[in-house]
Enzyme design. Structure first.
Site, short mmCIF file in Angstrom:
data_model
loop_
_atom_site.label_atom_id
_atom_site.label_comp_id
_atom_site.label_asym_id
_atom_site.label_seq_id
_atom_site.Cartn_x
_atom_site.Cartn_y
_atom_site.Cartn_z
N ASP A 233 0.83 -1.20 0.00
CA ASP A 233 0.00 0.00 0.00
C ASP A 233 0.87 1.26 0.00
O ASP A 233 1.81 1.37 0.80
CB ASP A 233 -0.90 -0.01 1.24
CG ASP A 233 -1.84 1.16 1.30
OD1 ASP A 233 -2.75 1.21 0.45
OD2 ASP A 233 -1.67 2.02 2.18
N GLU B 260 14.58 -14.77 -0.58
CA GLU B 260 14.85 -15.92 0.27
C GLU B 260 13.73 -16.96 0.19
O GLU B 260 13.91 -18.10 0.63
CB GLU B 260 15.01 -15.48 1.74
CG GLU B 260 16.21 -14.60 2.01
CD GLU B 260 16.28 -14.20 3.47
OE1 GLU B 260 15.74 -14.96 4.32
OE2 GLU B 260 16.83 -13.11 3.77
#
Length: 564
Positions: A213, A272
């Site tokens: 956002d 990751e």
């Protein structure tokens, strides 16, 4: 200690770059489905409707905020990033939702509000106590000017100064949105570390990505006044002639170079977890430039979207200008496009297509044939118009503040209609938090489900067809000049070349078509058949009003013009 829920992410048949060209269905949980009759949609309601979502042939869902919140901005003011607000359910419900979505081949992305928290967040409650506590610099605090005025002239998106006085510290704090949404200070390393850990929490629970956002609001610049804007433009939600936010060039209050460093750290974290993704919401004076900068090079965000296609402008000239500029600037970056969301007037109303199936199909195909990923807002597949509410029915603070010139966002957030003849259109057995208009009940899922000519089934059919066409999902794009309100583009992938013509006018348009172009087997009948869809009788292409044609071409030279 945080419990690790998932050791590996759901990758699926499309691989780790599933997001490239994906169609993401946005769910506003408050308004999707209420499972416990309290009038508010919840996570169990989403679980109950996963089969419906999968039937649309979308690739992923995006859940608007469901975190613990005082709900001043309906979840975009978060007081606990690591829990589900009781009105929506529990963390266990969320885990079941992820499991159920993955079982149906759907990815799960969630909103992450990083630039600000609720004023009820424990971090802010500590920060505001004094100027020397451990979290004193976790938010943006500043002394007043000598006369007591706010530090700068920065404006809030929701109206008025972006600075709020706090009597505990005798300082102002920054809030780019509501005063109850204080801005975090991303210049404090501990804040960045903490926010990345909030992201990791959800990665460990198995989410596949994040919609970020107001991502360009994370960092602020020098505490200097923004210069005035010479000409008012609608570049961000709520930026209208009645909102002073649009009177400034936002030089210092957002979109600072330091944000790029943060985005690179965020991307490193996401990397990751192979198969995860990010899409940033960009509201800026130069939104297309920021979209490009934030998504280039493979080391920041995976993709971005802006409000450039979320305005009232539906003419093909503007659309062509926006898309060609994006292509010229984005390089190896990747855009995400949307024609509707929880912040703007619904598409059918905004682009003057209420009840007009041909127009709504045209807009659908326009969106789903662009290069980039796509966000579809719940109810868009039903052709819902904007709900017309009275002032007394409003709950959105923006609408209440700017009424009557701006009626806020409630009109696009009313509950999803499931059954025309059920109470509240099948959304809830209780009284819903916003009313369901009669015009929406008549467009309910059960009314369109078995109608082969409905907009709902047009979405299902075209999205299924799109999955069979790699050129539409991941191909390159080339645009042709707009003539007679017809927007033409090509999508190419490996040895496949698709020609797409979109007639935005109310007149039949006939043009020459390339030698060797042919209709595509398996395409929805309304694309190439006699009803609405264009007659592809080569070498002439005849497009009826608001008609659409897609063809495959083998003989057109790589840079040859397509005379449509």
């Amino acid at each position: 200690m945080m419990q690790k829920i998932s050791t590996s992410h759901y990758v699926g048949s499309q691989g780790a770059d599933w997001w490239r060209g994906a169609v993401i269905y946005q769910i506003y949980p408050r308004s999707f489905m209420d499972s416990n009759s309290d009038g508010i949609g919840d996570l169990q309601g989403v679980i109950d409707k996963l089969d419906y979502i999968a039937s649309l042939n979308v690739d992923a869902i995006w859940l608007s905020p469901f975190f613990t919140s005082p709900m001043k901005d309906f979840g975009y003011d978060i007081s606990n990033y690591r829990d589900v607000d009781p009105m929506f359910g529990t963390l266990e419900d969320f885990d079941r939702l992820v499991e159920g979505a993955h079982a149906r081949g759907l990815k799960v992305t969630i909103d992450q509000v990083m630039s600000h928290t609720a004023d009820q967040h424990a971090w802010f409650e500590e920060s505001r106590q004094s100027r020397d506590n451990p979290k004193a610099d976790w938010y943006v605090w500043a002394d007043p000017k000598p006369d007591g005025a706010p530090p700068t002239n920065w404006q809030s998106v929701f109206g008025g100064s972006a600075w709020q006085w706090d009597t505990r510290r005798c300082q102002y704090y920054l809030h780019n949105f509501l005063a109850s949404q204080p801005d975090l200070n991303f210049r404090t390393p501990a804040v960045v570390d903490a926010m990345l850990e909030e992201v990791r929490f959800w990665l460990e629970r198995g989410v596949d990505g994040f919609r970020l956002d107001a991502v360009n609001f994370c960092t602020h610049g020098e505490l200097k006044d923004n210069p005035p804007r010479q000409e008012m433009t609608e570049s961000f939600l709520g930026v209208r002639p009645d909102n002073p936010y649009g009177y400034q060039l936002h030089q210092y209050d957002k979109t600072q170079p330091e944000n790029l460093v943060f985005l690179e750290r965020l991307r490193a974290l996401l990397d990751e977890y192979p198969g995860t993704t990010s899409v940033g919401e960009v509201g800026d004076d130069d939104a297309l430039g920021v979209m490009a900068e934030y998504s280039q090079g493979g080391k920041r965000l995976h993709m971005c979207y802006s409000f450039n296609l979320l305005t009232d402008k539906a003419d093909p000239g503007y659309l062509h200008e926006t898309l060609t500029e994006m292509e010229a600037r984005i390089g190896d970056g990747w855009p995400c496009w949307a024609l509707g969301n929880h912040d703007v007037t619904r598409l059918a109303t905004r682009w003057q297509a209420e009840g007009q199936l041909d127009k709504l199909r045209l807009y659908m195909v326009f969106l789903l044939t662009q290069r980039g990923s796509v966000c579809l807002y719940q109810g868009e597949e039903l052709g819902l118009p904007e709900a017309q509410l009275t002032f007394e029915q409003l709950v959105d603070p923006a609408g209440i503040t700017f009424w009557p010139a701006y009626k806020g966002r409630d009109g696009c957030r009313t509950p999803h209609p499931w059954q025309a003849d059920a109470g509240h259109a099948g959304f809830s057995r209780g009284t819903p938090w916003l009313p369901v208009p009669d015009t929406h009940a008549s467009l309910a899922v059960d009314q369109q489900d078995n109608d082969t000519d409905s907009l709902l089934n047009a979405y299902r059919d075209f999205l299924a067809f799109r999955r069979t066409q790699p050129a539409l999902v991941k191909g390159d794009v080339r645009y042709h000049p707009v003539r007679d309100d017809v927007l033409c583009l090509e999508r190419t992938y490996q040895q496949t070349r698709l020609l797409i013509a979109l007639n935005f006018s109310g007149q039949t348009v006939t043009r020459s078509a390339p030698e060797g172009a042919e209709a595509i087997a398996g395409a929805p009948a309304w694309l190439t058949g006699e009803w609405q869809g264009s007659q592809l009788s080569l070498p002439q292409l005849s497009l009826p009003p608001y008609g659409v044609a897609i063809a495959r071409c083998y003989q057109l030279e790589e840079n040859a013009p397509w005379d449509v």
